[in-house]
Design a protein around this motif. Structure first.
Motif, PDB file in Angstrom:
ATOM      1  N   UNK A 162     -13.571  11.462  -1.343  1.00 57.13           N
ATOM      2  CA  UNK A 162     -12.377  12.005  -0.708  1.00 57.13           C
ATOM      3  C   UNK A 162     -11.220  11.047  -0.967  1.00 57.13           C
ATOM      4  N   UNK A 163     -10.038  11.591  -1.214  1.00 58.57           N
ATOM      5  CA  UNK A 163      -8.849  10.785  -1.481  1.00 58.57           C
ATOM      6  C   UNK A 163      -7.725  11.242  -0.558  1.00 58.57           C
ATOM      7  N   UNK A 164      -6.965  10.292  -0.058  1.00 56.45           N
ATOM      8  CA  UNK A 164      -5.753  10.593   0.695  1.00 56.45           C
ATOM      9  C   UNK A 164      -4.676   9.611   0.264  1.00 56.45           C
TER      10      UNK A 164
ATOM     11  N   UNK B 116       0.797  -1.233   0.000  1.00 56.68           N
ATOM     12  CA  UNK B 116       0.000   0.000   0.000  1.00 56.68           C
ATOM     13  C   UNK B 116       0.828   1.281   0.000  1.00 56.68           C
ATOM     14  N   UNK B 117       2.132   1.209   0.249  1.00 60.47           N
ATOM     15  CA  UNK B 117       2.967   2.415   0.325  1.00 60.47           C
ATOM     16  C   UNK B 117       2.869   3.220  -0.965  1.00 60.47           C
ATOM     17  N   UNK B 118       2.505   4.484  -0.843  1.00 55.21           N
ATOM     18  CA  UNK B 118       2.335   5.351  -2.001  1.00 55.21           C
ATOM     19  C   UNK B 118       0.998   5.183  -2.700  1.00 55.21           C
ATOM     20  N   UNK B 119       0.133   4.364  -2.113  1.00 55.80           N
ATOM     21  CA  UNK B 119      -1.183   4.134  -2.710  1.00 55.80           C
ATOM     22  C   UNK B 119      -2.214   5.152  -2.255  1.00 55.80           C
ATOM     23  N   UNK B 120      -3.474   4.836  -2.480  1.00 58.09           N
ATOM     24  CA  UNK B 120      -4.563   5.756  -2.160  1.00 58.09           C
ATOM     25  C   UNK B 120      -5.579   5.127  -1.228  1.00 58.09           C
ATOM     26  N   UNK B 121      -6.200   5.983  -0.433  1.00 61.81           N
ATOM     27  CA  UNK B 121      -7.386   5.601   0.320  1.00 61.81           C
ATOM     28  C   UNK B 121      -8.513   6.499  -0.170  1.00 61.81           C
TER      29      UNK B 121
END
Length: 142
Positions: free
Chosen positions: A74-76, A59-64
């Motif tokens: 909403x994106x983080x 998940x590193x560098x991915x999106x939530x």
């Protein structure tokens, strides 16, 4: 009055992950729905991601992504996950415990990850076979 070069020659991929015009990876194919189980603070989110079966590095560098009732999607960006605890690049003040969120994996911008994780080597924007010696390093023999 002309634009300069848009891209430079580099080993790693310069494209934005999940961009439909350059990277072309369909993010919905890599979506993992999880539930927020705790919030240590506005930047640190705990989910049930362990149940998905991937390492945290995935998940590193991915999106939530989640749906806010007033503001919409909403994106983080996920900064550095450890097990099921994720540090985010910006606050997630409007998340609540028990809320469902979508997680999308990150990319380390290497040809190996592009090919193995996303099966997208045809759209890889880097040049991994570049020589390690530069013609501009001062050595007269290139």
């Amino acid at each position: 009055n002309r634009d300069g070069l848009r891209m430079a020659w580099q080993r790693t991929c310069p494209y934005a992950l999940y961009d439909p015009l350059t990277c072309k990876v369909d993010k919905e194919l890599h979506r993992h729905d999880v539930v927020v189980t705790d919030m240590l603070n506005a930047l640190t989110i705990v989910t049930d991601f362990d149940s998905v079966g991937f390492s945290a590095v995935y998940l590193a560098g991915g999106l939530m992504e989640w749906e806010h009732p007033v503001r919409g999607k909403q994106y983080r960006m996920i900064e550095n996950p450890v097990a099921n605890i994720m540090n985010m690049f910006s606050p997630c003040d409007d998340l609540v415990i028990g809320q469902s969120v979508a997680l999308y994996p990150g990319c380390q911008r290497t040809a190996t990850i592009c090919s193995g994780r996303f099966f997208n080597l045809a759209n890889y924007g880097g040049f991994p076979a570049m020589p390690g010696k530069s013609p501009f390093d001062g050595d007269p023999i290139f």
